[in-house]
Design an enzyme around this catalytic site. Sequence first.
Site, short mmCIF file in Angstrom:
data_model
loop_
_atom_site.label_atom_id
_atom_site.label_comp_id
_atom_site.label_asym_id
_atom_site.label_seq_id
_atom_site.Cartn_x
_atom_site.Cartn_y
_atom_site.Cartn_z
CG ASP A 8 -1.65 1.25 1.42
OD1 ASP A 8 -2.36 1.65 0.48
OD2 ASP A 8 -1.53 1.87 2.50
CG ASP A 10 -1.52 7.53 -0.05
OD1 ASP A 10 -0.40 7.91 -0.44
OD2 ASP A 10 -2.55 7.62 -0.74
MG LIG Z 1 -2.98 3.23 3.29
#
Ligand SMILES: [Mg+2]
Length: 189
Positions: A8, A10
């Site tokens: 992932d 962010d």
């Molecule tokens: Mg995230």
Amino acid sequence: MRAAVFLDRDGTLIEGEGYLGDPAGVRAIPGVRDALGALGARGWLRIVVTNQSGVARGLFTAGDYDAVTRAVDRAVGPLDGYYACFHLAGGGVSPWNVPCDCRKPLPGLIVRAARELGVDVARSVLVGDDLRDLSAARAAGVEPVLVRTGKGARNERLLALKGLAGVRVFDSVVEFAATLPVVGAEVLP
Ligand SMILES: [Mg+2]
């Protein structure tokens, strides 16, 4: 077929909780660049899979996303692939405002990346700070791992409630990466 660490973006590789349309706002989580470089040296593909519904919401453009991606790659890379979902059903911006199969918790981004880059999902993991990351990993047949950066510390207490008991949890992707061994490419006859 290669083993991969799906990542992932962010809250896992860079600070913040998303909707980042300005490359000047990219701040790597401390230690990530060296940790991911070491993973590459140990044979792991490193592939970003990221929900970016800010495009469908009209908060930033696909071009802004590309500029941020270049800044992320400078900050934490070079990495092996970047896969993003710009969709949000009901969003304001065509053609992204439709249902899709790639917005996490759906597994479409992981499935596509695995097909295009030759990933063996059974030997792969996905690291994220959101429960949607973990659900997408499960659906794709990849081991989910939660990190406490970003929204992760808040999400840790929800794991059992959301049917994700037993998921491994680490302080950050740096601590997790340090546990991964050397892997080789599977030699096919
Ligand atoms: Mg995230």
